[in-house]
Design an enzyme around this catalytic site. Structure first.
Site, mmCIF file in Angstrom:
data_model
loop_
_atom_site.group_PDB
_atom_site.id
_atom_site.type_symbol
_atom_site.label_atom_id
_atom_site.label_comp_id
_atom_site.label_asym_id
_atom_site.label_seq_id
_atom_site.Cartn_x
_atom_site.Cartn_y
_atom_site.Cartn_z
ATOM 1 C CD GLU A 247 82.065 -117.376 14.703
ATOM 2 O OE1 GLU A 247 81.352 -117.012 14.140
ATOM 3 O OE2 GLU A 247 82.097 -118.576 15.217
ATOM 4 C CE LYS A 249 74.587 -109.813 17.935
ATOM 5 N NZ LYS A 249 73.811 -109.389 16.905
ATOM 6 N NE ARG A 254 72.072 -117.713 13.901
ATOM 7 C CZ ARG A 254 71.880 -117.924 15.059
ATOM 8 N NH1 ARG A 254 71.197 -117.062 16.082
ATOM 9 N NH2 ARG A 254 72.194 -119.289 15.764
ATOM 10 N NE ARG A 269 66.337 -114.243 16.202
ATOM 11 C CZ ARG A 269 67.004 -113.857 17.640
ATOM 12 N NH1 ARG A 269 67.663 -112.755 17.365
ATOM 13 N NH2 ARG A 269 66.700 -114.256 18.782
ATOM 14 C CD GLU A 294 74.037 -111.892 10.729
ATOM 15 O OE1 GLU A 294 73.610 -110.870 11.134
ATOM 16 O OE2 GLU A 294 74.093 -113.069 11.502
#
Length: 563
Positions: A247, A249, A254, A269, A294
């Protein structure tokens, strides 16, 4: 306060991760409630005092010390708390019976009126010795900065459980102490949002005096799974492409979005709740469960540069104008729970199928799916990484094992991150400021710039890492030898066409920024090399950096279709 001050002092002077863990573990074992809980809250960032401001501390010390002398001292030391701790003249008429305890300080500050805070701080400064004063001021200003992350503090907390239990059963035939199995930091993170400072119920569980706090509250945070950086020279020889999903980034932050039993939250995160900054996103989510993804600014399927998202971050409130100008959304790549079922124990392939089905029926423009990148071998994936069609929106690639469950922490093997090579630009050192903690004696925060068409330098970024301890000493000496002016704790360094120190700066991205004089801002800048060999006149120009920004932005960032 004395034990807390000693802990902060030793943490700030200790570089070893394991040594920091032992220091905090021993403190938490030896310190009674509630002091140890307040100390843990301070170290994890969960304890703040809005009424205590640095300006208030300056007013207090300048009332007892000549302001010019204090200014000189602060300029030399470079740290407000350390300067005040050393220079503070205690009131000769004040005779305290004892030093204040940490819990007393916290409770007083939490209940005091704003007009009472300065008097409280002055009284405590009179009662404490220099090390205790320093710890007090670090506590009230929230500027601990002792090289201990929130996760490391939680890791140390998990270690306070005794290694074994040998107490006999009580007369009723029941065990006096509960079974004490080792505790992993992920278990601490799982219950963290179910407990409040000073964490008496958390410590009671860890010490076997009570059951584990219930982590199943709706809207709770789940500890995140993290990736390790891939070693191209080693890892690719032992990994098989068919075992890993690839995938992009994405260049956002996050987040974990949770909707459970009417409770709607969004976490970073590290578990900080940030939903208040993104009410438009939260209102647009309709699933029941927890999604990992994200957070980005998304316009018509196009991910905007990270600088656009920064306009929304760290705001307590956001108005309709900002939400319209910077429409945020979540690019989802994992499902942790859906419709009341915990999915973390399932392999990625099954979690991904459940996520795809949910997003397909979700509707709206606040949740979209992160596509899986199609590739045949590592060489083909490497070419995509070097020249991604998604352009500036991607920092690189993620590799995730199809058969791996969602495991908290950073296990080696299930997830890898393969970031793009950073950009580099040669810049000229312009300003320097002292660091904090063990760097408070060195000029270690450096502002650098590039040449404008008029032949002047304009700042484009600031960096405080990327160099060795030996290089830090060399940089500090250069700053001291070539200071031409001072602005409080900041030194202006000689930087001319024919004289200056060139620094090779590595960074992850560029963003347009009207708040900066140069019109741009670097993302994650660090010093990759000190160019003692390069003349200052050969450093980059602003036009060259703007050309790089244009090239980065021209790559696009569309995510609507899989690659």
């Amino acid at each position: 306060m004395r034990a807390f001050a000693e802990l902060l002092d030793r943490l700030s002077l200790t570089g070893s991760r394991n040594a920091k863990l032992i220091l905090l573990r021993d403190y938490l074992r030896a310190t009674p409630d509630p002091d140890r809980g307040w100390a843990l809250a301070a170290l994890t960032g969960d304890l703040t005092f809005d009424a205590a401001k640095p300006a208030m501390i300056r007013r207090a010390v300048e009332a007892r010390v000549d302001p010019v002398l204090f200014g000189w001292s602060y300029d030399y030391v470079g740290d407000l708390a350390e300067t005040v701790a050393l220079i503070w003249p205690a009131d000769p008429d004040y005779r305290p019976n004892r030093e204040p305890e940490l819990g007393e300080v916290v409770e007083a500050l939490r209940t005091a009126k704003r007009t009472e805070v300065q008097g409280l701080i002055e009284g405590w400064l009179d009662a404490l010795q220099p090390k205790g004063r320093w710890a007090l001021l670090k506590l009230v200003t929230g500027a601990l900065r002792v090289g201990l992350s929130a996760r490391l503090a939680k890791t140390a907390t998990a270690l306070i459980r005794p290694e074994r239990v040998s107490e006999p059963p009580d007369p009723a035939g029941e065990e006096a102490v509960l079974s004490l199995d080792p505790v992993d930091v992920s278990e601490i993170e799982e219950v963290w949002h179910a407990v409040d400072p000073p964490y008496a119920d958390l410590f009671a569980w860890l010490e076997g005096r009570a059951e584990r706090p219930n982590p199943d509250a709706p809207g709770r945070f789940r500890p995140v799974m993290l990736a390790v950086a891939i070693d191209e020279a080693v890892d690719f020889d032992r990994l098989h492409p068919a075992d890993y999903a690839a995938e992009w980034k994405w260049d956002g932050i996050r987040v974990q979005a949770v909707r459970e039993a009417g409770v709607v939250r969004m976490y970073s995160r590290t578990g900080d709740e940030i939903a208040a900054s993104f009410p438009d996103v939260m209102a647009g989510l309709t699933f029941e469960g927890a999604v990992d993804g994200e957070l980005v600014v998304l316009r018509e399927g196009q991910i905007a540069p990270f600088g656009d998202l920064q306009q929304r971050l760290n705001r307590k409130t956001v108005d309709a104008k900002a939400m319209a100008a910077y429409p945020a959304a979540i690019v989802a790549y994992d499902a942790l729970a859906l419709d009341g079922e915990d999915l973390r124990g399932l392999p990625l392939r099954e979690r991904r199928a459940r996520l795809e089905a949910m997003v397909a029926t979700h509707g709206g423009d606040r949740l979209t799916l992160s596509p899986v990148v199609d590739y045949q071998d590592w060489a083909a994936l490497g070419r995509l990484r070097a020249d991604p069609p998604v352009g500036a929106a991607a920092e690189g690639l993620m590799l995730k094992r199809w058969d791996a469950p969602y495991v908290a922490g950073r296990p080696k093997g299930p997830w890898f991150k393969w970031k793009r090579d950073p950009h580099t630009v040669d810049c000229v050192l312009m300003y320097a400021q002292r660091g904090h903690g063990k760097r408070s004696s060195f000029y270690s925060d450096f502002t650098f710039g590039v040449w404008t068409p008029e032949g002047r330098l304009t700042p484009v970024g600031k960096a405080y890492f990327g160099f060795t301890d030996e290089e830090l000493k060399q940089l500090d000496k250069f700053v001291r030898d070539h200071t031409i002016d001072r602005f409080g704790p900041v030194r202006s360094v000689r930087a001319e066409r024919d004289f200056g120190l060139v620094l090779e700066i590595a960074f992850e991205g560029l963003n347009r920024s009207p708040r900066h004089k140069s019109g741009l801002a670097m993302r994650f800048p660090r010093i990759s090399r000190i160019r003692w060999d390069k003349p200052a006149r050969e450093a980059a120009s602003l036009d060259e950096v703007m050309d790089l920004l244009d090239a980065i932005e021209s790559g696009g960032g569309r995510i609507a279709t899989a690659v």
